[in-house]
Design a protein around this motif. Sequence first.
Motif, short mmCIF file in Angstrom:
data_model
loop_
_atom_site.label_atom_id
_atom_site.label_comp_id
_atom_site.label_asym_id
_atom_site.label_seq_id
_atom_site.Cartn_x
_atom_site.Cartn_y
_atom_site.Cartn_z
N TYR A 91 0.83 -1.20 0.00
CA TYR A 91 0.00 0.00 0.00
C TYR A 91 0.87 1.26 0.00
CZ TYR A 91 -2.78 3.76 2.08
OH TYR A 91 -3.37 4.98 2.35
N ILE A 92 1.92 1.28 0.81
CA ILE A 92 2.83 2.43 0.86
C ILE A 92 3.51 2.63 -0.49
CG2 ILE A 92 4.94 3.35 1.91
CD1 ILE A 92 4.12 1.93 4.51
N ILE A 93 3.98 1.54 -1.08
CA ILE A 93 4.68 1.63 -2.36
C ILE A 93 3.75 2.19 -3.45
CG2 ILE A 93 5.69 0.26 -4.24
CD1 ILE A 93 6.86 -1.57 -2.06
N TRP A 94 2.54 1.67 -3.53
CA TRP A 94 1.62 2.15 -4.56
C TRP A 94 1.12 3.55 -4.27
CZ3 TRP A 94 1.11 0.33 -9.27
CH2 TRP A 94 1.58 -0.95 -9.53
N SER A 95 0.97 3.90 -3.01
CA SER A 95 0.60 5.28 -2.67
C SER A 95 1.66 6.25 -3.15
CB SER A 95 0.41 5.43 -1.15
OG SER A 95 -0.68 4.68 -0.69
N LEU A 366 11.31 -9.29 -5.29
CA LEU A 366 10.66 -8.37 -4.34
C LEU A 366 9.16 -8.27 -4.58
CD1 LEU A 366 13.29 -5.47 -4.26
CD2 LEU A 366 13.01 -7.36 -2.65
N GLY A 367 8.60 -9.23 -5.31
CA GLY A 367 7.19 -9.18 -5.66
C GLY A 367 6.25 -9.12 -4.48
N LYS A 368 6.62 -9.82 -3.39
CA LYS A 368 5.75 -9.85 -2.21
C LYS A 368 5.60 -8.46 -1.60
CE LYS A 368 5.01 -12.47 2.05
NZ LYS A 368 3.70 -12.98 1.65
N TRP A 369 6.65 -7.62 -1.71
CA TRP A 369 6.57 -6.27 -1.16
C TRP A 369 5.77 -5.34 -2.05
CZ3 TRP A 369 8.37 -5.99 3.66
CH2 TRP A 369 9.32 -6.93 4.06
N ILE A 370 5.63 -5.69 -3.32
CA ILE A 370 4.96 -4.80 -4.27
C ILE A 370 3.49 -5.15 -4.44
CG2 ILE A 370 5.02 -3.89 -6.64
CD1 ILE A 370 7.98 -4.70 -6.74
N VAL A 371 3.19 -6.45 -4.55
CA VAL A 371 1.81 -6.86 -4.82
C VAL A 371 1.24 -7.80 -3.77
CG1 VAL A 371 1.93 -6.47 -7.31
CG2 VAL A 371 2.63 -8.70 -6.37
N GLY A 372 1.96 -8.01 -2.68
CA GLY A 372 1.41 -8.78 -1.57
C GLY A 372 1.55 -10.28 -1.69
N LEU A 373 2.18 -10.78 -2.74
CA LEU A 373 2.40 -12.22 -2.86
C LEU A 373 3.62 -12.48 -3.72
CD1 LEU A 373 0.02 -13.99 -5.37
CD2 LEU A 373 0.37 -11.55 -5.36
N ARG A 374 4.16 -13.68 -3.58
CA ARG A 374 5.35 -14.07 -4.32
C ARG A 374 5.09 -15.41 -4.97
NH1 ARG A 374 9.47 -14.85 -7.15
NH2 ARG A 374 11.59 -15.15 -6.33
N ILE A 375 5.23 -15.46 -6.29
CA ILE A 375 5.09 -16.72 -7.03
C ILE A 375 6.50 -17.22 -7.32
CG2 ILE A 375 4.20 -17.83 -9.10
CD1 ILE A 375 2.10 -15.65 -9.28
N ARG A 376 6.87 -18.30 -6.69
CA ARG A 376 8.22 -18.83 -6.84
C ARG A 376 8.30 -19.74 -8.07
NH1 ARG A 376 11.39 -17.61 -2.79
NH2 ARG A 376 10.50 -16.91 -0.80
N PRO A 377 9.47 -19.77 -8.71
CA PRO A 377 9.65 -20.68 -9.86
C PRO A 377 9.35 -22.11 -9.44
CG PRO A 377 11.50 -19.15 -9.68
CD PRO A 377 10.68 -18.99 -8.43
N ARG A 378 8.70 -22.84 -10.31
CA ARG A 378 8.32 -24.21 -9.97
C ARG A 378 9.19 -25.23 -10.70
NH1 ARG A 378 2.69 -25.30 -13.32
NH2 ARG A 378 3.32 -24.31 -15.27
N PRO A 379 9.44 -26.34 -10.03
CA PRO A 379 10.13 -27.43 -10.74
C PRO A 379 9.23 -27.97 -11.84
CG PRO A 379 10.21 -27.72 -8.35
CD PRO A 379 9.23 -26.63 -8.62
N ALA A 380 9.80 -28.58 -12.82
CA ALA A 380 9.03 -29.12 -13.93
C ALA A 380 7.99 -30.11 -13.44
CB ALA A 380 9.97 -29.80 -14.93
N GLY A 381 6.75 -29.90 -13.89
CA GLY A 381 5.67 -30.83 -13.56
C GLY A 381 4.97 -30.55 -12.25
#
Length: 390
Positions: A91-95, A366-381
């Motif tokens: 919220y602070i970042i987007w404000s 730093l995605g979690k700080w910007i949009v509130g969640l972090r999608i981590r790279p996934r192993p194949a499958g």
Amino acid sequence: MSQKERISEVALLRGLAFAAVVLQHSVAHYAVAQGARIQDGVVMTLLLLCAKFAVPVFVFITGMVLFYNYDGALKYGTFLRKRFMDIIVPYIIWSLLYELGNQLAQGGGLIHPLDFVQKLLNGKSSYHLWYIVMIIQCYVLFPVFRYAVRRLSALLPSTWRPTALTGFGVLYILLMFAVGPVYQVMDQLQLPVISSWFTIYADRNVIYFFFYFILGAAAGMNIKRWNAWVIKAQLVYWPLFIVITGYLLYEMIGQFQTPRGTVLSFNYLSLLRPVMAVYCITSIFVAYRIATWIAHKGGRAARVLTAIGTLSYGAYLMHAFMLRATYYFDSALFADWSHVLRTLASFVLCMIFSIAGTWVLAHLPLGKWIVGLRIRPRPAGSPPAIQKQA
């Protein structure tokens, strides 16, 4: 907090609510555009009415998730720390980003630190951030709500709890009658901080939204019983929803005709009015019933809405930027279309831009700080690992 199975309807319901927010703001923009016709006003009013559930449902979801997840011991410091990282930091970042955009639009200049802090507290950096200020109050006051609700629930037999909840609903509707008189009294008293919270910032005062949170608490404390209520009460809330929708549409059409011609204004549909309180309460039940129906049916619609709901917080924060971006497409491609079609085109584009933008940012370190969640790279499958706010 014990780890519990996720409620399948919640992310889907968030997706519906976010779509409704974007639709409302799309309607608001094109309502003031030149050349609006009465037929545009009728359709846009209907779209707006069907989207009015957005904020009440978001508050409902907050109460539902908190009471569902935190049914044991509550470590308040840990609880607030998590909300600070997941909710307040983005919220602070987007404000700050919106404030920079405002400064650039006004010809540049530096942001005054004290002015920015004040806007952080009142959500004035952008028109949609008022909701974040209001929902933060729900988190801060959660222990108070939790103690009161659990205490009352323990004192009442289970057969009396629906009656008690209905009583709180009646009190809430009566409170909406008091919004105007309270405004006048507080405006005359001019109490530091307090008066402004009941006057110019009344729309973000959590007191004026408390029942939606309590309704969510009732759902979160016993999901099975809540789902049974929602099914049993269909003969009440569906007809009520349809009747009030028709009444509000009729009233709004009458207000469009002015001595200056057709003027589309939707101030009559302010949330802090008794009839709108009844409408919003019924809308929560309607939206929840639709969400459960889609969730149980499964398929592509359920998957898409669930994905949108998962990304909804970051998408909500950025959607005002994205909505403005759609206006460039509108002027280049859709200028000759009707107001209704232009509204729907901006709505669809804004949804796509906001969800895609959130998805991209969530993949950054730093995605979690910007949009509130972090999608981590996934192993194949394997499915993607998502770290998201509770």
